[in-house]
Design an enzyme around this catalytic site. Structure first.
Site, PDB file in Angstrom:
ATOM      1  N   LYS A  41     -10.334 -42.309  78.610  1.00 36.06           N
ATOM      2  CA  LYS A  41      -9.926 -41.140  79.400  1.00 36.06           C
ATOM      3  C   LYS A  41     -11.117 -40.210  79.680  1.00 36.06           C
ATOM      4  O   LYS A  41     -11.339 -39.771  80.810  1.00 36.06           O
ATOM      5  CB  LYS A  41      -8.815 -40.380  78.654  1.00 36.06           C
ATOM      6  CG  LYS A  41      -8.404 -39.063  79.274  1.00 36.06           C
ATOM      7  CD  LYS A  41      -7.763 -39.237  80.637  1.00 36.06           C
ATOM      8  CE  LYS A  41      -7.672 -37.901  81.349  1.00 36.06           C
ATOM      9  NZ  LYS A  41      -7.135 -38.005  82.697  1.00 36.06           N
ATOM     10  N   LYS A 100      -2.987 -37.289  88.892  1.00 35.43           N
ATOM     11  CA  LYS A 100      -3.673 -36.179  89.557  1.00 35.43           C
ATOM     12  C   LYS A 100      -2.637 -35.139  89.943  1.00 35.43           C
ATOM     13  O   LYS A 100      -1.606 -35.499  90.523  1.00 35.43           O
ATOM     14  CB  LYS A 100      -4.343 -36.651  90.865  1.00 35.43           C
ATOM     15  CG  LYS A 100      -5.349 -37.750  90.727  1.00 35.43           C
ATOM     16  CD  LYS A 100      -5.974 -38.097  92.076  1.00 35.43           C
ATOM     17  CE  LYS A 100      -5.035 -38.827  93.021  1.00 35.43           C
ATOM     18  NZ  LYS A 100      -4.632 -40.165  92.620  1.00 35.43           N
ATOM     19  N   CYS A 130      -8.999 -30.191  83.803  1.00 35.01           N
ATOM     20  CA  CYS A 130      -9.483 -31.389  83.097  1.00 35.01           C
ATOM     21  C   CYS A 130     -10.997 -31.596  83.145  1.00 35.01           C
ATOM     22  O   CYS A 130     -11.636 -31.623  82.103  1.00 35.01           O
ATOM     23  CB  CYS A 130      -8.768 -32.622  83.636  1.00 35.01           C
ATOM     24  SG  CYS A 130      -7.023 -32.625  83.222  1.00 35.01           S
TER      25      CYS A 130
HETATM   26  P1  NAD Z   1      -0.052 -27.446  80.193  1.00 34.90           P
HETATM   27  O1  NAD Z   1      -0.775 -26.296  79.643  1.00 34.90           O
HETATM   28  O2  NAD Z   1       0.457 -27.404  81.601  1.00 34.90           O
HETATM   29  O3  NAD Z   1       1.188 -27.805  79.259  1.00 34.90           O
HETATM   30  C1  NAD Z   1       1.135 -27.858  77.877  1.00 34.90           C
HETATM   31  C2  NAD Z   1       2.474 -27.379  77.338  1.00 34.90           C
HETATM   32  O4  NAD Z   1       2.551 -27.635  75.937  1.00 34.90           O
HETATM   33  C3  NAD Z   1       2.716 -25.884  77.505  1.00 34.90           C
HETATM   34  O5  NAD Z   1       3.902 -25.666  78.229  1.00 34.90           O
HETATM   35  C4  NAD Z   1       2.839 -25.360  76.063  1.00 34.90           C
HETATM   36  O6  NAD Z   1       3.748 -24.293  75.933  1.00 34.90           O
HETATM   37  C5  NAD Z   1       3.310 -26.606  75.347  1.00 34.90           C
HETATM   38  N1  NAD Z   1       3.111 -26.616  73.890  1.00 34.90           N
HETATM   39  C6  NAD Z   1       2.017 -26.240  73.184  1.00 34.90           C
HETATM   40  N2  NAD Z   1       2.221 -26.418  71.857  1.00 34.90           N
HETATM   41  C7  NAD Z   1       3.461 -26.934  71.721  1.00 34.90           C
HETATM   42  C8  NAD Z   1       4.250 -27.347  70.599  1.00 34.90           C
HETATM   43  N3  NAD Z   1       3.783 -27.289  69.356  1.00 34.90           N
HETATM   44  N4  NAD Z   1       5.493 -27.813  70.824  1.00 34.90           N
HETATM   45  C9  NAD Z   1       5.981 -27.883  72.080  1.00 34.90           C
HETATM   46  N5  NAD Z   1       5.277 -27.525  73.183  1.00 34.90           N
HETATM   47  C10 NAD Z   1       4.033 -27.055  73.013  1.00 34.90           C
HETATM   48  O7  NAD Z   1      -1.039 -28.695  80.021  1.00 34.90           O
HETATM   49  P2  NAD Z   1      -1.158 -30.009  80.932  1.00 34.90           P
HETATM   50  O8  NAD Z   1      -1.957 -29.712  82.138  1.00 34.90           O
HETATM   51  O9  NAD Z   1       0.173 -30.639  81.057  1.00 34.90           O
HETATM   52  O10 NAD Z   1      -2.071 -30.917  79.994  1.00 34.90           O
HETATM   53  C11 NAD Z   1      -1.587 -31.478  78.791  1.00 34.90           C
HETATM   54  C12 NAD Z   1      -2.587 -32.512  78.300  1.00 34.90           C
HETATM   55  O11 NAD Z   1      -2.700 -33.573  79.256  1.00 34.90           O
HETATM   56  C13 NAD Z   1      -4.004 -31.967  78.124  1.00 34.90           C
HETATM   57  O12 NAD Z   1      -4.595 -32.621  77.031  1.00 34.90           O
HETATM   58  C14 NAD Z   1      -4.700 -32.372  79.410  1.00 34.90           C
HETATM   59  O13 NAD Z   1      -6.088 -32.504  79.246  1.00 34.90           O
HETATM   60  C15 NAD Z   1      -4.052 -33.702  79.674  1.00 34.90           C
HETATM   61  N6  NAD Z   1      -4.040 -34.114  81.091  1.00 34.90           N
HETATM   62  C16 NAD Z   1      -3.764 -33.201  82.060  1.00 34.90           C
HETATM   63  C17 NAD Z   1      -3.729 -33.602  83.390  1.00 34.90           C
HETATM   64  C18 NAD Z   1      -3.450 -32.609  84.482  1.00 34.90           C
HETATM   65  O14 NAD Z   1      -3.692 -32.932  85.637  1.00 34.90           O
HETATM   66  N7  NAD Z   1      -2.950 -31.423  84.181  1.00 34.90           N
HETATM   67  C19 NAD Z   1      -3.964 -34.940  83.718  1.00 34.90           C
HETATM   68  C20 NAD Z   1      -4.217 -35.850  82.702  1.00 34.90           C
HETATM   69  C21 NAD Z   1      -4.257 -35.428  81.388  1.00 34.90           C
END
Ligand code: NAD
Length: 432
Positions: free
Chosen positions: A205, A152, A261
């Site tokens: 998930k 979270k 999410c």
């Molecule tokens: P985010 O947008 O904060 O980070 C994603 C990062 O990936 C960005 O910095 C982007 O520049 C980078 N990126 C994109 N394409 C790329 C590539 N080809 N090579 C290298 N870097 C690349 O996203 P997030 O919140 O960290 O979420 C990521 C995943 O995790 C999503 O699928 C989300 O659903 C899942 N998730 C998020 C959370 C949360 O609380 N944020 C919790 C559980 C799961």
């Protein structure tokens, strides 16, 4: 173990830092040059409690590096985690373009057997697509594992270090062993690592997020009924939560769920089911309730004032929840757009999310540095995010600053009786 994390956002950065902190040699990769430059300069591009200190420690001890060069980061890694974004696509599905692009780049970069881990939240069947994408560009041996993340925002480090469970979808013993070894430091108190097939892991998930969203919408429906019948949702919530089969978490009514999410994951699950000929009516209703709930505070305000034209309102809380600067799908967006759309002015305060909010609202609203600065001469206050620092304000000071002492409490953080005693006109959610 040497590992690489592709995507240095909320999930990638936390996972990479926590794996480094348990002794692994971790390269965090991102295509966003600004982000990587900041990290290399010792700055953290997101707000997450404790993260900055932990990054600093692991960088200093040379276990954590940041790069835009994926091939360099992936070289010699035994496990590569894909933690890039999976935003909502045009028809509600999860947009997999970043995951597949990352998978292809990883495929081109690996030099020896590697476990490629889907850490991003991805629809059922994505592990197969990732496997295909990699197989097209390499003849090196690899396994694809699904390892969804349950952290979270706001408590991400604690969640990563002490997860309720770790879910791992893996088809080979070799991949299971590597993943088991990586997670062993975080499951020492017998919280389980649940090994399963990739499809079950992927679906787990979405099912978890959909269940949590359902609890929120259910309570929001109950709170709406409370208002109609003259019951108090606080009593009802306690009475419900005390039942062990139900439990207390996620039973707070409010201004609807938001964040990066729940909204997109509920939509993606509905869309996946539809692709397989199944209509998930329950989740459609969960979404409808949430849409209604996000409009609730503004509707209450219209009912109270008649018109919002020319009125001025303070807003406390912009982030989608406390202890994060994440504004993605934040309920504050719907509330503030509703207010300014009806001709009101807004001055908002958030302890950490103002910079992110500026990207959403620009100069269409004003930003207050301190909570009380958002109250001067306002016709009312909207509490949208339940930051701790809003819970015990100086009510007399609030009243002296506000033009009229009206509070729309979207998180039920104040006591209605106390507010009335202090001379406020108070509107909560589902309360008498
Ligand atoms: P985010 O947008 O904060 O980070 C994603 C990062 O990936 C960005 O910095 C982007 O520049 C980078 N990126 C994109 N394409 C790329 C590539 N080809 N090579 C290298 N870097 C690349 O996203 P997030 O919140 O960290 O979420 C990521 C995943 O995790 C999503 O699928 C989300 O659903 C899942 N998730 C998020 C959370 C949360 O609380 N944020 C919790 C559980 C799961």
């Amino acid at each position: 173990m040497r590992i690489a994390i592709i995507g240095s956002g909320y999930v990638g950065l936390v996972a990479g830092t926590c794996f480094a902190d348990s002794g692994n040699d971790v390269a965090c990769v991102d295509i966003d040059e600004r982000k990587i430059r900041m990290l290399q300069d010792g700055q953290v591009p997101i707000y997450e409690p404790g993260l900055e200190e932990l990054i600093r420690k692991n960088v200093k001890e040379k276990r954590l590096t940041f790069t835009t060069n994926l091939a360099e980061g992936v070289a010699n890694a035994q496990a590569v985690f894909i933690a890039v974004g999976t935003p909502e696509g045009e028809s509600g599905e999860a947009d997999l373009q970043y995951v597949i692009a990352a998978a292809q780049a990883v495929g081109r970069a690996i030099k020896q057997y590697t476990v490629v881990v889907d850490k991003s939240t991805v629809p059922v069947g994505t592990a197969d697509k990732v496997r295909e994408a990699i197989a097209k560009v390499t003849s090196v041996e690899f396994d694809v594992v699904s390892n969804p993340e349950f952290l979270k925002e706001g408590a991400a480090l604690d969640d990563f270090f002490k997860p309720d469970r770790v879910v791992i979808g893996a088809d080979t013993e070799r991949a299971r062993n590597i993943m088991g070894e990586l997670y062993a430091p975080f499951v020492r108190t017998e919280n389980p690592i649940l090994f399963m097939d990739t499809r079950s892991a992927e679906l787990t998930k979405y099912a978890a997020n959909a269940m949590l969203a359902t609890r929120i919408s259910f309570m929001n429906d109950v709170s709406a009924l409370c208002e109609k019948v003259g019951a108090d949702v606080d009593f009802v919530r306690k009475g419900l939560g005390a039942d062990k089969r139900i439990g207390y978490p996620f039973l707070f009514p409010g201004v609807g769920y938001g964040g990066s999410c729940f909204p997109k994951d509920v939509k993606a699950l509905v869309t996946t089911a539809r692709e397989y000929g199944l209509e998930l009516d329950l989740l459609r209703a969960v979404e409808r309730t949430n849409e209604r709930q996000k409009k609730l505070l503004v509707n209450k305000a219209v009912k109270h004032y008649g018109t919002l034209e020319g009125k001025k309102f303070g807003v406390w809380g912009l982030a989608f929840k406390p202890k994060t600067d994440d504004m993605r799908e934040a309920p504050s967006i719907e509330v503030i757009e509703g207010l300014i759309g009806k001709g009101a002015q807004v001055i908002a305060h958030d302890p950490v999310a103002s910079h992110a909010a500026k990207r959403v609202f620009g100069d269409r609203i004003r930003y207050a540095e301190l909570p009380y600065d958002a109250l001067e001469g306002v016709d009312g206050l909207f509490v949208v995010t339940e930051w701790n620092e809003f819970r015990h304000p100086d009510f007399a000071r609030m009243k002296s600053l506000m033009k009229s002492p009206v509070v729309f409490d979207g998180r039920n953080i104040f006591q209605p009786a106390r507010m009335r005693e202090q001379g406020f006109t108070y509107f909560g959610i589902g309360r008498r």
